[in-house]
Structure formats: C-alpha cells, structure tokens
Motif scaffolding. Structure first.
Motif, PDB file in Angstrom:
ATOM      1  N   ALA A  73      46.118  38.353  32.747  1.00  0.00           N
ATOM      2  CA  ALA A  73      45.651  39.527  32.007  1.00  0.00           C
ATOM      3  C   ALA A  73      44.126  39.583  32.013  1.00  0.00           C
ATOM      4  N   TRP A  74      43.479  38.436  31.825  1.00  0.00           N
ATOM      5  CA  TRP A  74      42.023  38.381  31.857  1.00  0.00           C
ATOM      6  C   TRP A  74      41.510  38.802  33.233  1.00  0.00           C
ATOM      7  N   GLN A  75      42.159  38.310  34.293  1.00  0.00           N
ATOM      8  CA  GLN A  75      41.740  38.648  35.652  1.00  0.00           C
ATOM      9  C   GLN A  75      41.920  40.139  35.933  1.00  0.00           C
ATOM     10  N   LEU A  76      43.020  40.725  35.459  1.00  0.00           N
ATOM     11  CA  LEU A  76      43.219  42.170  35.627  1.00  0.00           C
ATOM     12  C   LEU A  76      42.099  42.949  34.945  1.00  0.00           C
ATOM     13  N   GLY A  77      41.724  42.516  33.750  1.00  0.00           N
ATOM     14  CA  GLY A  77      40.615  43.170  33.049  1.00  0.00           C
ATOM     15  C   GLY A  77      39.299  43.027  33.800  1.00  0.00           C
ATOM     16  N   ALA A  78      39.040  41.834  34.325  1.00  0.00           N
ATOM     17  CA  ALA A  78      37.808  41.610  35.082  1.00  0.00           C
ATOM     18  C   ALA A  78      37.790  42.460  36.352  1.00  0.00           C
ATOM     19  N   ASP A  79      38.921  42.556  37.025  1.00  0.00           N
ATOM     20  CA  ASP A  79      39.010  43.404  38.225  1.00  0.00           C
ATOM     21  C   ASP A  79      38.743  44.864  37.881  1.00  0.00           C
ATOM     22  N   GLU A  80      39.263  45.300  36.747  1.00  0.00           N
ATOM     23  CA  GLU A  80      39.058  46.680  36.317  1.00  0.00           C
ATOM     24  C   GLU A  80      37.578  46.944  36.025  1.00  0.00           C
ATOM     25  N   HIS A  81      36.913  45.977  35.402  1.00  0.00           N
ATOM     26  CA  HIS A  81      35.477  46.115  35.138  1.00  0.00           C
ATOM     27  C   HIS A  81      34.702  46.195  36.453  1.00  0.00           C
ATOM     28  N   ILE A  82      35.044  45.355  37.405  1.00  0.00           N
ATOM     29  CA  ILE A  82      34.354  45.357  38.702  1.00  0.00           C
ATOM     30  C   ILE A  82      34.562  46.696  39.409  1.00  0.00           C
ATOM     31  N   ARG A  83      35.786  47.222  39.352  1.00  0.00           N
ATOM     32  CA  ARG A  83      36.065  48.513  39.982  1.00  0.00           C
ATOM     33  C   ARG A  83      35.204  49.615  39.352  1.00  0.00           C
ATOM     34  N   ALA A  84      35.147  49.637  38.017  1.00  0.00           N
ATOM     35  CA  ALA A  84      34.361  50.655  37.324  1.00  0.00           C
ATOM     36  C   ALA A  84      32.871  50.489  37.612  1.00  0.00           C
ATOM     37  N   PHE A  85      32.386  49.265  37.653  1.00  0.00           N
ATOM     38  CA  PHE A  85      30.976  49.002  37.938  1.00  0.00           C
ATOM     39  C   PHE A  85      30.630  49.490  39.349  1.00  0.00           C
ATOM     40  N   ASN A  86      31.484  49.179  40.311  1.00  0.00           N
ATOM     41  CA  ASN A  86      31.241  49.620  41.688  1.00  0.00           C
ATOM     42  C   ASN A  86      31.289  51.143  41.804  1.00  0.00           C
ATOM     43  N   GLU A  87      32.131  51.766  40.999  1.00  0.00           N
ATOM     44  CA  GLU A  87      32.171  53.224  40.988  1.00  0.00           C
ATOM     45  C   GLU A  87      30.844  53.787  40.474  1.00  0.00           C
ATOM     46  N   CYS A  88      30.238  53.122  39.496  1.00  0.00           N
ATOM     47  CA  CYS A  88      28.919  53.544  39.023  1.00  0.00           C
ATOM     48  C   CYS A  88      27.886  53.455  40.148  1.00  0.00           C
ATOM     49  N   VAL A  89      27.938  52.375  40.898  1.00  0.00           N
ATOM     50  CA  VAL A  89      26.997  52.204  42.011  1.00  0.00           C
ATOM     51  C   VAL A  89      27.208  53.304  43.048  1.00  0.00           C
ATOM     52  N   ASP A  90      28.471  53.581  43.371  1.00  0.00           N
ATOM     53  CA  ASP A  90      28.784  54.572  44.405  1.00  0.00           C
ATOM     54  C   ASP A  90      28.516  56.010  43.967  1.00  0.00           C
ATOM     55  N   ARG A  91      28.784  56.332  42.718  1.00  0.00           N
ATOM     56  CA  ARG A  91      28.725  57.731  42.269  1.00  0.00           C
ATOM     57  C   ARG A  91      27.557  58.044  41.345  1.00  0.00           C
ATOM     58  N   GLY A  92      26.644  57.122  41.174  1.00  0.00           N
ATOM     59  CA  GLY A  92      25.522  57.336  40.265  1.00  0.00           C
ATOM     60  C   GLY A  92      24.681  58.543  40.623  1.00  0.00           C
ATOM     61  N   GLU A  93      24.383  58.704  41.889  1.00  0.00           N
ATOM     62  CA  GLU A  93      23.564  59.841  42.308  1.00  0.00           C
ATOM     63  C   GLU A  93      24.325  61.163  42.175  1.00  0.00           C
ATOM     64  N   THR A  94      25.642  61.124  42.287  1.00  0.00           N
ATOM     65  CA  THR A  94      26.450  62.320  42.057  1.00  0.00           C
ATOM     66  C   THR A  94      26.303  62.782  40.610  1.00  0.00           C
ATOM     67  N   VAL A  95      26.259  61.837  39.702  1.00  0.00           N
ATOM     68  CA  VAL A  95      26.067  62.163  38.287  1.00  0.00           C
ATOM     69  C   VAL A  95      24.696  62.786  38.074  1.00  0.00           C
TER      70      VAL A  95
END
Length: 169
Positions: free
Chosen positions: A79-101
């Motif tokens: 469960a902890w690993q799933l949460g950490a993976d979800e955080h990493i996915r969201a963080f990477n989405e910020c990196v990828d879509r920051g300029e779109t925002v």
C-alpha cells in the motif's frame, strides 16, 4: 469468568480486523506525501509491528500468527509503494504539463484581464493530482501576478507569469 475473557478476546479480534483497512489506507497516504528520504526506513518498523500485533489478535497458533504477520506487513508495504508510485506519477505530470498550465493562465488573463483566483477557473482538469488527494501544484495569484509551485524533499519547482519553471535543490 471464562465467558468474559472469551468476549474480550472476540472483541479484540474484531477490533484488529477492523484496524487492517485504516492501516493500509494510512500506508497508502503516507506514500503519496513523502517528506524526507528516510521515510521508508521509518515506516517499515511501524507496519511490521502493527502487523505482528494484529496477527496475534486475529489468529491462533504460532505458524498462523507468523504467516498473518508477514502477509499484513507485505500488504502494508505494498500500500505504501502504491502511494509512492502515485506521488511520482503526479510529480512527473507536473514536470510534463507545467508549461501548459502557464499557457492556460496567460490565455485566461488575455480573456478576462486578470489571473484567476483558482486554477480550476482556467483549467477544466487540474494536473498533478494523485488519486484520492489534492493536486501537488500550488497556485497563488493576484490580479497582475501568480506563482506556481510543486516539489518534494529533493527538488522544488517555481514559476510565475514572467519566468518558466525553475528547479531548486
């Protein structure tokens, strides 16, 4: 006297069974909000100790208790690993879509003459959002300026109306 002890034992077993789900949810949420690098080291003993206590209350027999403790500890770590993976996915989405925002905010200002009070006014779907949690992207604005921020224990990213995202350690 035996009936009273048996009732307490059954009540403890029920409480232990009910405590498993909040423990898994807590492990998941702890994974989605990492702080310092040592978080993983801190969470392992907590999960293992709780799993052992729950196993002692839920099952009978030494081998069953050990098996239950290992299973519960494994579920907690998963469960902890799933949460950490979800955080990493969201963080990477910020990196990828920051300029779109940033572009959406510029378009909003061009149309309305000011920056929105909330990101939801400029974007139909706010990026950088882990499941079951708020977006990692922090937004503050006034009529003439705004600041976007996201980060973790290792690096932070900031942007404004006049500057693209910069990474800071």
């Amino acid at each position: 006297m035996v009936q009273t002890a048996d009732r307490w034992r059954r009540a403890l077993r029920l409480a232990a069974r009910l405590a498993i789900l909040p423990e898994l949810a807590a492990a998941y949420y702890r994974g989605t909000a990492p702080g310092q690098i040592g978080d993983f080291v801190i969470i392992i003993p907590g999960i293992v100790v709780l799993a052992g206590l729950l196993a002692c209350l839920v099952t009978a027999g030494l081998w069953r208790r050990l098996l239950a403790a290992l299973l519960l500890a494994g579920l907690g770590l998963h469960a902890w690993q799933l949460g950490a993976d979800e955080h990493i996915r969201a963080f990477n989405e910020c990196v990828d879509r920051g300029e779109t925002v940033r572009q959406a905010l510029a378009d909003y200002r061009a149309a309305h003459g000011r920056y929105p009070a909330e990101l939801a006014q400029a974007l139909p779907e706010i990026p950088c959002r882990p499941r079951f949690a708020n977006s990692l992207l922090d937004y503050t604005a006034s009529a003439d300026t705004y600041t976007l921020y996201f980060g973790d224990a290792l690096v932070s990213h900031r942007a404004s109306e006049s500057s693209e995202f910069d990474a800071h350690k």
